[in-house]
Design an enzyme around this catalytic site. Structure first.
Site, PDB file in Angstrom:
ATOM      1  N   GLU A 143       0.835  -1.251  -0.098  1.00  0.00           N
ATOM      2  CA  GLU A 143       0.041   0.051   0.149  1.00  0.00           C
ATOM      3  C   GLU A 143       1.109   1.268   0.126  1.00  0.00           C
ATOM      4  OE1 GLU A 143      -4.207  -0.704   2.100  1.00  0.00           O
ATOM      5  OE2 GLU A 143      -2.566  -1.471   3.310  1.00  0.00           O
ATOM      6  N   GLU A 164      -4.434  -9.076   3.401  1.00  0.00           N
ATOM      7  CA  GLU A 164      -5.234  -8.982   4.750  1.00  0.00           C
ATOM      8  C   GLU A 164      -6.436  -9.868   4.832  1.00  0.00           C
ATOM      9  OE1 GLU A 164      -2.917  -5.158   3.807  1.00  0.00           O
ATOM     10  OE2 GLU A 164      -3.978  -6.848   2.718  1.00  0.00           O
TER      11      GLU A 164
END
Length: 709
Positions: A143, A164
């Site tokens: 990210e 995730e």
């Protein structure tokens, strides 16, 4: 923007203790770019350890990144900012060590706000920003790269992913918004949802480039130099980075709808994280960055405060820590060297074992069987698998030839005379296995370890008539051998510490996660699965509809339904194991006469499928089954199965089959594909109240795999 970061950090510091955080520092230097392109700021992420402790981000790491960005922003004359990682590692995401101490939704929300506040500065920095992804980049690390304007990747980088959803979270630091807006929703959902649900599948560097996540790829030897040269070329207009136009119309909506339908078919609402991730990707079509990031904060906070995340973190801890430090194992200094391996049998399982041993141990491996035809077939299979790896570029020809030279066959057990470790993989019959061990013992040295790959028989009985029963150990692999990470190592009554230490040393070299189990019928995984499958089969025998029984546990999100599992295992094997377990525990393990009819008729599956993939009971199977008139509802089947598993778990703990409930969970995660979001079997039984209803107590302390009490 730095004020927002400070506020987020304060919100966490006031209420949380990240005492275990290993701070990732952001080392800032100013460099002159090639081709006289100007001055750039280069930030290197480094926590001070080697690659075995990857860079992560907690409050301290975010503060360090913010400080470096502040200093870079204050520097006059910059033309670019680049960020990279220490050798082999870019960054692998959030430091989750402090999550168990989070008590409130506001504290959880501050975690998301902290990451967004720091990382979004890279999107809006005063000069173009470049992520030089030199190694592993997972979760928040990837990210961070997505927040940069441009990205290069090393062709030698490993472990690129947004994992995730595998743990019970969503990409909460910008990934769920930025990725679909960069590469489109279909590709983004593959990375965010599909890959994590495929046993946390990673991306290779070429895939990262082809997906459009990276803009350029360079070799690892001079990756930083080539990336900085490319940076200069972008700044000087010599390289024009063209990104595809994203369709934000009906195609985006249709992609999201298809993803939701596929998720429901797969998990039946069992895991909230993938559904929230899909919703975030849906929102990314129309949301502003601020709106997208705010939605990520809310989703992240909700999930951090969920039972599923705590179970996911518990699973992760078991796999990453307990699996690498098995409990109750003798000191590794007692292990004997293994310079040659013998394998009794040349069938499919034996051939898989031979292939694994030769590739991991790189020592001579010899297979034996009853005749030359069987031996040749087994060796040929293993050699063929080696050739496949060469053809796919996964193995160089020289090493392949060496492996094939090390792997040989023989029709006589005399070939084991100088072996240090012999494992049998013959038919599950105690008499046959005892005979095999007697024949092997007659030709091997007194110190040669004898291992059995039995899945249900007594190792102690197998060794009882040998001159040296102390060197026999259970070494139970799961099929397919190359893929399944679990190895149940069973200590028989006579097994000594030297044998056990050698077994664990070999298991480690084979790159398996080893769990010490007592020599008890079917050990852990097969014992639980046999009990579970027996209860479901019994309900059908009593009159329950096949579909009702098979779908009764869909809400758990298991990797496959009971009758699909039966097909994978094989009705013959399942029936044989049920007989073995019934002989040991007749009051608890069911033997189905209908299953015997299935085996006798040579049927391999309950279900048949038409051209459209619609599932129906095979008419021949339906004709074979004799059902009663006492059908159960799906809820009743599910409760019966869960009660039975809770009872069996308690029995195994009482018998000392494993040291703790955590070992049972680890076995189910790695040997049965039990979903991470369940945390294994015992946290789920605790959360559902089944443990206390059946055993009068929880299996785990409150807060260990659940929210704090």
């Amino acid at each position: 923007m730095s004020d927002t970061v400070d506020q987020a950090n304060e919100a966490i510091d006031d209420s949380l203790q990240f005492a275990d955080e290993i701070v990732t520092h952001a080392k800032l230097q100013f460099i002159e770019l090639p081709q006289a392109a100007g001055k750039a700021a280069l930030i290197t992420l480094d926590n001070g350890f080697d690659h075995t402790k990857p860079n992560t981000f907690g409050p301290g790491g975010m503060a360090a990144l913010t400080e470096a960005l502040d200093a870079a922003e204050a520097e006059p004359g910059l033309v670019a900012l680049a960020i990279t990682g220490k050798p082999f590692i870019f960054a692998v995401g959030a430091d989750l060590s402090g999550v168990p101490s989070i008590q409130t939704h506001d504290q959880a929300k501050a975690i998301g706000a902290m990451g967004h506040a720091a990382m979004s500065r890279l999107s809006d920095f005063k000069v173009p920003t470049f992520a030089l992804v030199n190694g592993a980049a997972m979760g928040g690390g990837l990210e961070l790269a997505l927040h940069c304007n441009y990205r290069t990747i090393s062709s030698g980088a490993a472990a690129i992913a947004l994992p995730e959803c595998f743990l019970g979270l969503v990409p909460g630091w910008g990934g769920a918004y930025l990725l679909p807006n960069l590469i489109g929703p279909e590709k983004a959902l593959q990375v965010i949802v599909d890959n994590p649900l495929q046993q946390n599948k990673m991306l290779k560097p070429k895939q990262v480039l082809d997906l459009g996540i990276a803009d350029a790829m360079f070799a690892p030897a001079d990756f930083i130099e080539q990336s900085l040269k490319w940076t200069a070329e972008v700044l000087q207009g010599e390289v024009d980075v063209i990104r595809p136009e994203i369709d934000r119309g009906e195609a985006w909506t249709a992609t999201v709808a298809a993803a939701r339908e596929a998720l429901e078919a797969r998990l039946h609402g069992a895991a909230p994280a993938p559904a929230r991730a899909i919703a975030l990707v849906d929102l990314a079509r129309t949301a502003t960055p601020a709106e997208g990031f705010a939605a990520e904060d809310e989703a992240l906070a909700d999930l951090i405060m969920s039972q599923e995340l705590r179970a996911g973190l518990y699973s992760f801890d078991l796999v990453q820590k307990r699996a690498k430090r098995p409990v109750g194992v003798p000191d590794k200094s007692l292990a004997q060297p293994v310079n040659k391996v013998g394998i009794v049998g040349a069938g499919l399982m034996a051939s898989q074992l031979a292939l694994l041993f030769v590739q991991r141990l790189e020592v001579p491996v010899v297979m034996t069987d009853l005749d030359q035809e069987r031996v040749d077939k087994g060796v040929g299979y293993a050699h063929g698998e080696i050739d496949k790896k060469v053809s796919k570029g996964r193995l160089n020809p020289d090493k392949a030839n060496r492996f094939k030279a090390l792997l040989q066959g023989s029709v006589t057990k005399e070939a084991f005379s100088d072996a240090d470790f012999v494992i049998e993989a013959v038919f599950e019959d105690l008499g046959v296995k005892k005979q095999v061990f007697a024949e092997v013992e007659a030709v091997v040295s007194d110190t040669c370890v004898l291992a059995t790959n039995t899945s249900s028989l007594s190792v102690t009985e197998m060794a009882a008539d040998l001159q040296h029963p102390e060197r026999v150990v259970g070494f139970h692999f799961f099929n397919p051998v190359a893929m399944m990470p679990l190895l149940e190592i069973a200590r028989a009554e006579q097994t000594n510490d030297t044998t056990l230490a050698t077994a664990f040393a070999v298991g480690k070299k084979l790159k398996k996660s080893c769990v010490l189990v007592k020599d008890a019928p079917a050990f852990v995984v097969n014992r639980l699965l046999t009990r579970f499958l027996g209860e479901v089969t019994k309900s059908v025998d009593e009159g329950t509809d096949f579909a009702t029984a098979d779908q009764a546990l869909d809400t758990l999100g298991l990797p496959m339904s009971p009758f699909v599992l039966l097909q994978l295992v094989g009705p013959g094997v399942a029936y044989h194991v049920s007989e073995t377990m019934n002989a040991a525990f007749p009051d608890r393990f069911y033997v189905s006469e209908n299953l015997k009819r299935l085996v006798d008729a040579g049927k391999t599956a309950v279900w048949s499928y038409d051209a459209a993939g619609n599932q129906t009971v095979d008419p021949e199977v339906l004709a074979l089954f004799e059902q009663g008139d006492s059908p159960l509802t799906a809820d009743q089947v599910r409760q019966r199965a869960l009660d039975a598993m809770a009872q069996e778990v308690q029995m195994m703990l009482d018998e000392g089959v494993v040291a703790e409930a955590q070992d049972i969970d680890l076995c189910m995660l790695l040997g049965a594909g039990w979903p991470f979001h369940l945390g294994g079997i015992t946290p789920y039984l605790d959360r559902e109240g089944v443990s206390e209803a059946v055993s009068g107590k929880r299996f785990l302390a409150p807060g260990l795999a659940t929210l704090p009490a």
